[in-house]
Write a protein that holds these residues in place. Structure first.
Motif, mmCIF file in Angstrom:
data_model
loop_
_atom_site.group_PDB
_atom_site.id
_atom_site.type_symbol
_atom_site.label_atom_id
_atom_site.label_comp_id
_atom_site.label_asym_id
_atom_site.label_seq_id
_atom_site.Cartn_x
_atom_site.Cartn_y
_atom_site.Cartn_z
ATOM 1 N N UNK A 80 7.018 -0.850 12.212
ATOM 2 C CA UNK A 80 5.894 -1.972 11.854
ATOM 3 C C UNK A 80 5.982 -3.139 10.451
ATOM 4 N N UNK A 81 7.105 -3.279 10.652
ATOM 5 C CA UNK A 81 7.067 -4.449 9.104
ATOM 6 C C UNK A 81 7.390 -5.699 9.196
ATOM 7 N N UNK A 82 6.342 -6.862 8.475
ATOM 8 C CA UNK A 82 6.382 -8.082 9.099
ATOM 9 C C UNK A 82 7.562 -8.282 8.164
ATOM 10 N N UNK A 83 8.082 -7.617 7.388
ATOM 11 C CA UNK A 83 9.103 -8.946 6.781
ATOM 12 C C UNK A 83 10.714 -8.641 7.417
ATOM 13 N N UNK A 84 10.995 -7.505 7.589
ATOM 14 C CA UNK A 84 11.900 -6.599 8.407
ATOM 15 C C UNK A 84 11.513 -5.993 10.083
ATOM 16 N N UNK A 110 3.946 1.739 8.157
ATOM 17 C CA UNK A 110 4.525 0.500 8.296
ATOM 18 C C UNK A 110 4.133 -0.248 6.848
ATOM 19 N N UNK A 111 4.732 -1.750 7.218
ATOM 20 C CA UNK A 111 4.632 -2.071 6.149
ATOM 21 C C UNK A 111 6.264 -2.111 5.494
ATOM 22 N N UNK A 112 6.383 -2.796 4.513
ATOM 23 C CA UNK A 112 7.536 -3.359 4.302
ATOM 24 C C UNK A 112 8.508 -1.639 3.098
ATOM 25 N N UNK A 113 7.461 -1.651 2.358
ATOM 26 C CA UNK A 113 8.178 -0.667 1.068
ATOM 27 C C UNK A 113 7.543 0.873 1.795
ATOM 28 N N UNK A 114 8.102 1.943 2.398
ATOM 29 C CA UNK A 114 7.664 3.239 3.050
ATOM 30 C C UNK A 114 8.396 3.888 2.014
ATOM 31 N N UNK A 115 9.479 3.853 0.145
ATOM 32 C CA UNK A 115 9.211 4.681 -0.670
ATOM 33 C C UNK A 115 7.451 4.411 -0.725
ATOM 34 N N UNK A 161 0.426 -8.022 2.217
ATOM 35 C CA UNK A 161 1.012 -8.435 3.599
ATOM 36 C C UNK A 161 2.435 -8.039 3.795
ATOM 37 N N UNK A 162 3.405 -7.895 2.740
ATOM 38 C CA UNK A 162 4.015 -7.342 2.823
ATOM 39 C C UNK A 162 4.483 -5.546 2.499
ATOM 40 N N UNK A 163 2.994 -5.362 2.074
ATOM 41 C CA UNK A 163 2.616 -3.555 2.015
ATOM 42 C C UNK A 163 2.505 -3.149 3.407
ATOM 43 N N UNK A 164 1.805 -3.861 3.905
ATOM 44 C CA UNK A 164 1.258 -3.821 5.608
ATOM 45 C C UNK A 164 -0.333 -2.348 4.405
ATOM 46 N N UNK A 165 -0.659 -1.983 5.561
ATOM 47 C CA UNK A 165 -1.499 -1.059 5.086
ATOM 48 C C UNK A 165 -3.101 -1.048 4.641
ATOM 49 N N UNK A 212 28.764 5.760 0.561
ATOM 50 C CA UNK A 212 28.237 6.165 1.129
ATOM 51 C C UNK A 212 26.654 5.129 0.998
ATOM 52 N N UNK A 213 25.811 4.258 1.653
ATOM 53 C CA UNK A 213 24.835 3.482 1.910
ATOM 54 C C UNK A 213 23.372 4.526 2.331
ATOM 55 N N UNK A 214 22.691 3.854 1.910
ATOM 56 C CA UNK A 214 20.778 4.081 3.200
ATOM 57 C C UNK A 214 20.383 2.512 2.489
ATOM 58 N N UNK A 215 19.938 2.007 3.736
ATOM 59 C CA UNK A 215 19.746 0.360 4.247
ATOM 60 C C UNK A 215 17.994 0.954 4.542
ATOM 61 N N UNK A 216 17.125 0.745 3.067
ATOM 62 C CA UNK A 216 15.976 0.916 3.857
ATOM 63 C C UNK A 216 15.201 -0.537 3.785
ATOM 64 N N UNK A 217 14.635 -0.608 5.263
ATOM 65 C CA UNK A 217 14.008 -1.644 5.426
ATOM 66 C C UNK A 217 14.817 -3.271 5.282
ATOM 67 N N UNK A 218 16.016 -3.040 5.520
ATOM 68 C CA UNK A 218 16.775 -4.061 5.297
ATOM 69 C C UNK A 218 16.785 -5.218 6.071
#
Length: 267
Positions: free
Chosen positions: A216-220, A243-248, A160-164, A114-120
């Motif tokens: 809200x993600x400027x990268x994806x 918000x951002x590209x790194x929800x983890x 920018x990538x992180x947002x927040x 199985x796969x989990x794709x996070x901010x793909x």
């Protein structure tokens, strides 16, 4: 070379439970999953690693020929799975690792269940009716800046990538992670990432898949998650209130809960 040493493989959690493999994105390492591991470790065996060129991987293993495309990173994951004798593991990939996971599932179908794709994102560059978020000129400029002044690029791009913006410590953490990466190796990984086009690979994904996008993600940007979800038969799309590209890092509780619910359904 010993694969465990090459990729700084760490195995933790419940050795009797199903296995979850956590794969970091560009410029990061396995430490980025530190708020995820405790949420899984009681029930699942958790495998973490660093891609060659990242974190505490073995620098002497780096080869521009191998790691100039996503397939090279995917081959490393396959070799990790083989070394650990993994069967039906759940591969959780952040950002570019989501697409690497799709390749791994096809290359090692017995290892990945199985796969989990996070901010793909299967392609970062806009193309006809597809909106990846960047023009060709944007990516050319990004790569040129990265190659000419990697530390300056890291300081400018990480927030920018992180947002927040109201939580600058998150952007600082990502910047520090970027800056800890060898610039020459980062250049190769960046080109493999931002110039990739994995759209056709999605239709070959044949395992249960969870697609996690951020609101809200400027990268994806929104819409990319739907594009990933639609060709993957039976996949589930969840939009995190993040918000951002790194929800983890920015929204670990919401992200962890979505993954746990998916794993519970898998049984």
């Amino acid at each position: 070379m010993d694969i465990v040493r090459r990729n700084n493989v760490t195995v933790t959690g419940n050795p009797r439970g199903p296995t979850v493999v956590l794969a970091h994105g560009f410029g990061c390492d396995q430490n980025m999953w530190r708020m995820t591991v405790p949420a899984l470790a009681e029930e699942y065996q958790v495998v973490l690693f660093d891609y060659v060129g990242s974190g505490r991987s073995e620098p002497s293993a780096f080869s521009e020929g191998r790691y100039g495309s996503l397939a090279g990173y995917a081959r490393d994951v396959v070799e990790i799975c083989e070394a650990l004798c993994l069967r039906d593991a759940v591969f959780v990939g952040h950002s570019v690792s989501a697409m690497i996971g799709g390749l791994v599932a096809g290359m090692a179908p017995k290892s990945i269940g199985a796969l989990v794709m996070v901010a793909p994102s299967p392609r970062y560059i806009d193309d006809d009716n597809y909106r990846g978020g960047f023009s060709t000129e944007d990516i050319d400029e990004l790569l040129a800046s990265l190659e000419s002044n990697y530390l300056g690029w890291s300081a400018a791009m990480a927030p920018v990538i992180m947002g927040n913006a109201d939580r600058p410590e998150l952007g600082d953490e990502l910047k520090n992670s970027f800056c800890a990466t060898d610039p020459d190796m980062a250049r190769v990984f960046a080109r493999a990432t931002f110039l990739s086009d994995s759209r056709d690979d999605l239709k070959h994904v044949a395992v249960p898949t969870l697609v996690l996008e951020c609101a809200h993600d400027v990268i994806a940007p929104r819409g990319v998650g739907t594009f990933v979800h639609e060709p993957v038969h039976g996949s589930t799309l969840v939009t995190l209130d993040a918000t951002g590209h790194c929800p983890h890092l920015s929204a670990p509780e919401a992200r962890n809960e979505a993954i746990r619910e998916f794993l519970a359904v898998l049984g």
